[in-house]
Scaffold this active site. Sequence first.
Site, PDB file in Angstrom:
ATOM      1  N   LYS A  72     -10.553 -19.459  64.422  1.00 44.85           N
ATOM      2  CA  LYS A  72     -10.394 -18.176  63.722  1.00 44.85           C
ATOM      3  C   LYS A  72     -10.719 -18.406  62.245  1.00 44.85           C
ATOM      4  O   LYS A  72      -9.976 -19.081  61.535  1.00 44.85           O
ATOM      5  CB  LYS A  72      -8.960 -17.684  63.897  1.00 44.85           C
ATOM      6  CG  LYS A  72      -8.668 -16.372  63.196  1.00 44.85           C
ATOM      7  CD  LYS A  72      -7.373 -15.800  63.744  1.00 44.85           C
ATOM      8  CE  LYS A  72      -6.518 -15.148  62.704  1.00 44.85           C
ATOM      9  NZ  LYS A  72      -5.222 -14.759  63.218  1.00 44.85           N
ATOM     10  N   GLY A  75     -10.264 -11.690  60.537  1.00 45.98           N
ATOM     11  CA  GLY A  75     -11.481 -12.482  60.464  1.00 45.98           C
ATOM     12  C   GLY A  75     -12.161 -12.591  61.814  1.00 45.98           C
ATOM     13  O   GLY A  75     -11.831 -11.878  62.759  1.00 45.98           O
ATOM     14  N   GLY A 130      -7.995  -9.052  63.391  1.00 44.87           N
ATOM     15  CA  GLY A 130      -7.500  -8.312  62.237  1.00 44.87           C
ATOM     16  C   GLY A 130      -7.916  -8.962  60.929  1.00 44.87           C
ATOM     17  O   GLY A 130      -8.224  -8.284  59.961  1.00 44.87           O
ATOM     18  N   VAL A 168     -13.514 -14.678  65.211  1.00 45.93           N
ATOM     19  CA  VAL A 168     -13.105 -15.777  66.085  1.00 45.93           C
ATOM     20  C   VAL A 168     -14.343 -16.318  66.805  1.00 45.93           C
ATOM     21  O   VAL A 168     -15.139 -15.554  67.360  1.00 45.93           O
ATOM     22  CB  VAL A 168     -12.047 -15.313  67.111  1.00 45.93           C
ATOM     23  CG1 VAL A 168     -11.575 -16.489  67.946  1.00 45.93           C
ATOM     24  CG2 VAL A 168     -10.859 -14.670  66.408  1.00 45.93           C
ATOM     25  N   ASP A 175       3.304  -7.537  65.556  1.00 50.28           N
ATOM     26  CA  ASP A 175       1.989  -6.964  65.880  1.00 50.28           C
ATOM     27  C   ASP A 175       1.628  -7.193  67.341  1.00 50.28           C
ATOM     28  O   ASP A 175       0.531  -7.622  67.686  1.00 50.28           O
ATOM     29  CB  ASP A 175       0.914  -7.576  64.960  1.00 50.28           C
ATOM     30  CG  ASP A 175      -0.336  -6.690  64.915  1.00 50.28           C
ATOM     31  OD1 ASP A 175      -0.250  -5.524  65.346  1.00 50.28           O
ATOM     32  OD2 ASP A 175      -1.382  -7.173  64.458  1.00 50.28           O
TER      33      ASP A 175
HETATM   34  O1  ACK Z   1     -10.905  -9.674  73.568  1.00 53.48           O
HETATM   35  P1  ACK Z   1     -11.537 -10.861  73.001  1.00 53.48           P
HETATM   36  O2  ACK Z   1     -12.752 -11.431  73.575  1.00 53.48           O
HETATM   37  O3  ACK Z   1     -10.426 -11.988  72.778  1.00 53.48           O
HETATM   38  O4  ACK Z   1     -11.793 -10.581  71.441  1.00 53.48           O
HETATM   39  C1  ACK Z   1     -10.807 -11.099  70.636  1.00 53.48           C
HETATM   40  C2  ACK Z   1     -11.430 -11.770  69.462  1.00 53.48           C
HETATM   41  O5  ACK Z   1     -11.358 -13.162  69.670  1.00 53.48           O
HETATM   42  C3  ACK Z   1     -10.737 -11.434  68.149  1.00 53.48           C
HETATM   43  O6  ACK Z   1      -9.370 -11.706  68.248  1.00 53.48           O
HETATM   44  C4  ACK Z   1     -10.866 -13.435  70.945  1.00 53.48           C
HETATM   45  N1  ACK Z   1      -9.934 -14.557  70.844  1.00 53.48           N
HETATM   46  C5  ACK Z   1      -8.974 -14.727  69.911  1.00 53.48           C
HETATM   47  N2  ACK Z   1      -8.327 -15.882  70.119  1.00 53.48           N
HETATM   48  C6  ACK Z   1      -8.905 -16.455  71.212  1.00 53.48           C
HETATM   49  C7  ACK Z   1      -8.657 -17.654  71.943  1.00 53.48           C
HETATM   50  N3  ACK Z   1      -7.675 -18.481  71.584  1.00 53.48           N
HETATM   51  N4  ACK Z   1      -9.427 -17.918  72.999  1.00 53.48           N
HETATM   52  C8  ACK Z   1     -10.399 -17.056  73.376  1.00 53.48           C
HETATM   53  N5  ACK Z   1     -10.675 -15.900  72.728  1.00 53.48           N
HETATM   54  C9  ACK Z   1      -9.928 -15.611  71.670  1.00 53.48           C
HETATM   55  C10 ACK Z   1     -10.140 -12.215  71.422  1.00 53.48           C
END
Ligand code: ACK
Length: 839
Positions: free
Chosen positions: A550, A534, A532, A536, A647
């Site tokens: 992030k 930025g 939402g 990651v 959320d």
């Molecule tokens: O579904 P995803 O691959 O899992 O795509 C989203 C994306 O970043 C944006 O939120 C991935 N993501 C977020 N936090 C993490 C985390 N801690 N470890 C691995 N993937 C993450 C999330």
Amino acid sequence: MGSLPFSYCFSSFILFASINLLLAADNITQEVSIQDGETLISSAQRFELGFFSPGNSTKRYLGIWYKKSPETIVWVANRNNPILDSSGVLTISENGNLVLLSKAKNIVWSSNISVKVENTVARLLDTGNFVLMDASENYRWQSFDYPSDIQLPGMKLGWNLKTGLERYLTSWKTADDPSSGDFTFRFNINYLLPELVIYRGSTKIARSGPWNGVYFGGIPTNPNLIFEMILVHNEAEFSYWYQPFNDPLVMLVKLTQSGMKQWQIWNERSNKWDLVYSAPEDVCGNYGHCGANSVCSINKTPICECLNGFESNSKFNQTSSQGCVRRLPLDCEEGDGFIKVDNVKVPDLVDVSLNESMSLKECEAKCLSNCSCKAYTDFNATGDGSGCLMWFGDLIDIRKLVENKGTQDFYLRVPASELKTNSSNGTSMDTEDKKNKGNRKLLWMIVTPILSLAVVTLGFLIHHVRRKHRRKGEDLLLFDMHLGQKSGLELTEEKKLGKNCGNEVKLPLFSFASVCAATDNFLATNKLGEGGFGTVYKGTLLKGDQIAVKRLSRRSGQGWEELKNEAMLIAKLQHKNLVRLLGCCIEQDEKILIYEYMPNKSLDFFLFDSSKRKLLDWKTRIRIIEGIAQGLLYLHEFSTMRIIHRDLKVSNILLDRDMNPKISDFGIARIFRENELQANTRRIVGTYGYMSPEYALEGIFSTKSDVFSFGVLLLEIVSGKKSTGFYQNESPNLLGYAWNMWTSDKGSELLDPELEDQSSMILLLRYVNVGLLCVQESAKDRPSMTEVVSMLMNQAAILPSPKQPAFSYVRNSRSVNSYSSKSEKCTVNNVTLTILEAR
Ligand code: ACK
């Protein structure tokens, strides 16, 4: 307090600790005894030992209680021999025994070790165990071996096979009288199949069903996330104990004066014990409630039914609560057969025989060859066919387990004629059952003897202090307020930034250079996705640990406030179902949060992908739903402050290596003050499809708005369908579809077609029921998360019927239209959106 200088806090702590040390020690020796009015306090101040008078009694007892809950007496020494005045003294006698003396030096109670031991010391441990140790610190006696009415974590119940000592709970007589009451709670080990049993005198009141360490009365031993139960069977021991998964959790198991076994968890916020489960949980939990050869099914009317081939024993009363007798005699040699009675707590182990090495096939033949054998099963209940358990007398205390978390079956012997007329299931009403498959009345289920639910962790501050990592010559800067170690560089850095991750949290601050190094300068191939606020990225620390970084986009809505909010919030939380924040980085325009890496990404990656959805089998989905519920319950009820996530959605549920869920993204979460129940905002932030009506339309949010989102999430997980963009059967969205299916008794059609396991149907209906309750139009009609967890974990809980949920009306309804018209412009792919509501 959080803003006070560390040195001040630390010196106050030392002062406080020293005062306590002066006031109370945790041990006595031959030289130092305690008398009425004095106490021992365990080193971490958890337990206190001293003299007390329960309720309205004036009699004096020596006991142990929780320091923070002095009315919770966990152990009593002289429960059957009170002291009538305040002359009591606890001391160590010359032969090394603990002795409790009253006036005129009469021995009221003693630890009774038979051999003389020199220089013993008695210490109150932080586990609540009071131990008598010799000079080599071997325990010569311990209070955990002589329980009163409470089993504490780590306390074993059962048998010491070397000494023959049996440890079991005995209820208090009354609240004013701790002397031995009528009820005991024991660990039975007949036929090597241990069972937890409540007795009144020598009469069984309730039993768990056999336990083999894996399955417990047909249900996996540790289906919940609160604590684990550990079976110990070796040469010295046949016993069990339990341990909470999250250490700060304070819990106990109590046998009440009325013979109920209760699991209680200390609620730090309300300073009360929350009852999370009690047994017997319903009438079917009362031992042998339906009499012999019958099955108790809490979700049926009447609840008692005869096993196949049996009929009611009562000529006048056609219900089977009096027990049942055979309709036709067994043929014995003339070709009897067996009917599988599945998903039940198997009959009590009276008049049984056990052969550990026989296969199921051999077991059948063995039973068939002996006319008095009435039923058999594989004894380890895991279905691998090893071990043979046979019943010879009447079959007593069978109850139906309606859910699918684990199964236990047995094979019932019937004459050949019954084989022809009966279906392959165990009771005479099973055919009708099939007809009623979609009937939601079937939702009342059985209870897992190991309970329950609620959960939690009273987590405090994250102690993840990462130090002195080096990468490409860069300092991975850590600003460690917790340890108060600041290098000159760090101080300069702090000044330059003018900020840290949050004044009140102990959270490492990473330098931007080190984050760049870990992510290879935010290399595109390291990009995990867009959130939402930025992008990651995946990163790797020097030691090889993986992290998720992030990086908030400069134009994102998440500014310093949101970042600080998120950092401070998560840093203070600690729960296995919440994603862990490892640190943050704030330099010039860069705002970065660093999390533990979750290798299986987010739930929507699996759930809404036609090929990957298959990987989410039913059990995994149940585990995910339960985990999310536990995480949310922690946020609402058990963390140090009440937090509304605001959320909750599939893309904010991340999955670890073992597909355990963790709630992420606290950017818009809000903390509620102690008595705050709801709040109002002009800035409505959240995600279309998950927002409750009162939030979307009026900006009102509360724990119940999170419950709403949880309900949507639950329905998405079981159905594999997105809540929005859903057009089927004239339903405006998933909620409308679920409601239509529910009201037309087609709830089972909601099950994701990828899930082939049709036996999960009854549990599915229960989950849909809970989901629909969570998405009720009015917040007051929605359950709290405590109730949700209880409903999910305790299958005997009776569920209210849902009313029509919010947003389920036909497409041109006022609420759906007014909401969606606002959101259409700004909602893409379920991203978090902000709606500024004119009010
Ligand atoms: O579904 P995803 O691959 O899992 O795509 C989203 C994306 O970043 C944006 O939120 C991935 N993501 C977020 N936090 C993490 C985390 N801690 N470890 C691995 N993937 C993450 C999330």
